[in-house]
Write a protein that holds these residues in place. Structure first.
Motif, PDB file in Angstrom:
ATOM      1  N   ASP A   1       0.808  -1.219   0.000  1.00 19.19           N
ATOM      2  CA  ASP A   1       0.000   0.000   0.000  1.00 19.19           C
ATOM      3  C   ASP A   1       0.842   1.270   0.000  1.00 19.19           C
ATOM      4  N   PHE A   2       2.146   1.167  -0.250  1.00 15.27           N
ATOM      5  CA  PHE A   2       3.012   2.339  -0.209  1.00 15.27           C
ATOM      6  C   PHE A   2       2.693   3.294  -1.352  1.00 15.27           C
ATOM      7  N   THR A   3       2.609   4.590  -1.038  1.00 16.90           N
ATOM      8  CA  THR A   3       2.429   5.629  -2.051  1.00 16.90           C
ATOM      9  C   THR A   3       3.538   6.656  -1.901  1.00 16.90           C
ATOM     10  N   PHE A   4       3.821   7.386  -2.971  1.00 16.98           N
ATOM     11  CA  PHE A   4       4.937   8.329  -2.950  1.00 16.98           C
ATOM     12  C   PHE A   4       4.712   9.371  -4.034  1.00 16.98           C
ATOM     13  N   GLY A   5       5.507  10.456  -3.980  1.00 13.76           N
ATOM     14  CA  GLY A   5       5.403  11.511  -4.971  1.00 13.76           C
ATOM     15  C   GLY A   5       4.344  12.531  -4.602  1.00 13.76           C
ATOM     16  N   LYS A   6       4.361  13.647  -5.283  1.00 20.33           N
ATOM     17  CA  LYS A   6       3.457  14.763  -5.016  1.00 20.33           C
ATOM     18  C   LYS A   6       2.004  14.294  -5.020  1.00 20.33           C
ATOM     19  N   GLY A   7       1.282  14.645  -3.960  1.00 14.69           N
ATOM     20  CA  GLY A   7      -0.115  14.244  -3.861  1.00 14.69           C
ATOM     21  C   GLY A   7      -0.315  12.745  -3.773  1.00 14.69           C
ATOM     22  N   ARG A   8       0.736  12.018  -3.340  1.00 16.17           N
ATOM     23  CA  ARG A   8       0.690  10.537  -3.247  1.00 16.17           C
ATOM     24  C   ARG A   8       0.269   9.935  -4.585  1.00 16.17           C
TER      25      ARG A   8
END
Length: 308
Positions: free
Chosen positions: A125-132
């Motif tokens: 479930d990992f999210t990353f970067g601008k605004g996920r």
């Protein structure tokens, strides 16, 4: 093990490793599965194992007024990573610059450029970067073009529910440190330097070692059975008040352990206090004598619980 802030370059001998990527606050069973896979992959390939984490926590950046929720300091996490076999912890400073990076730029500049990652391991479930905006599917796609592998780890389940930092925080707020310890695989621990206080405990016959709660999550206020660990590995059993001491004014949030059968000087020393069991909620007493009598009963109950 080295702990390296992101304003410093990763030493050359640590580049090209397998990177466990995430916040890992608490380093619970689920986090351990992610880091364990990165260590396993690194050892099989003869490469370094790195944990890349974030400080402050992204939620603290985006919601600075949110209640305190931290389960571990970055120093505690780094020590736990080292015990798990990691070679280095790399700490991305979560600031406006990092928050503004696109998912692709985060990968190319930070994972590839800064770390030279040969492989990345993270939770599903990992999210990353601008605004996920980035997820693990995009991470896999970018991995193929940038030349690193991607492993994703499914959530760890216990009693039919996902092990998570949220679940641990709920247990602590409910006054259930035993459940928190089961999910963490160790007791929830508040670390700090022993401060001088008003020495009321000393006049009552129960001198305490006062610790500021700092940015740690506030567990349920009350009396706890605890264990203290000093830098020299001395272990001390104790009874602690965690809260605001409603009998006294002005109220001040503190963790105040009284260590059983101990008479040494702890002022200025680093100590880690483990919450073992919840004894009772905080209460306001009519006077010092009634408080002293209750403290004596609390100490006896703590002895019984810790012996068990």
């Amino acid at each position: 093990m080295e702990c390296i802030p992101s304003d410093r370059s990763l030493p050359e001998h640590l580049r090209g490793g397998y990177v466990a990527l995430g916040n890992f606050d608490g380093f619970h069973l689920g986090h351990q599965a992610v880091v364990g896979r990165a260590v396993e992959r690194a050892r099989a390939a003869g490469r370094p194992a790195i944990v890349a984490t974030f400080d402050p926590h992204p939620m603290r950046y985006f919601r600075p007024d949110s209640p305190r929720f931290r389960l571990t300091t970055i120093e505690q996490r780094a020590a736990l990573f080292a015990a798990a076999g990691v070679d280095a912890t790399y700490v991305f400073r979560f600031d406006a610059e990092l928050a503004a990076l696109s998912a692709e730029t985060f990968v190319t500049e930070r994972l590839v450029g800064a770390l030279g990652a040969a492989g990345v391991v993270t939770g599903e479930d990992f999210t990353f970067g601008k605004g996920r905006s980035g997820d693990t599917a995009q991470l896999r796609t970018l991995g193929k073009t940038q030349g690193f592998s991607v492993d994703t780890i499914a959530p760890v389940m216990l009693d039919g529910a996902t092990v998570s930092s949220t679940r641990i925080r709920a247990a602590l707020r409910d006054g259930d440190p035993r459940e928190a310890a089961r999910l963490l695989t160790r007791p929830y621990t508040i670390a700090g330097v022993v401060q001088h206080g008003d020495k009321v405990g000393r006049t009552l016959g129960f001198p305490t070692a006062n610790l500021d709660l700092a940015n740690y999550l506030r567990p349920k206020f009350g009396i706890y059975a605890v264990r203290g660990r000093l830098e020299d590995r001395t272990v001390l059993d104790g009874a602690a008040n965690l809260g605001v001491r409603p009998t006294f004014d002005p109220p001040k949030e503190l963790l105040e352990p009284y260590f059983l059968d101990f008479s040494g000087d702890l002022y200025g020393r680093e100590i880690a206090v483990e919450l073992i069991d919840f004894i009772r909620p905080e209460a306001k007493f009519d006077g010092l004598e009634s408080l002293k009598a209750q403290m004596a009963r609390d100490v006896e109950e703590v002895r019984r619980r810790l012996a068990a």
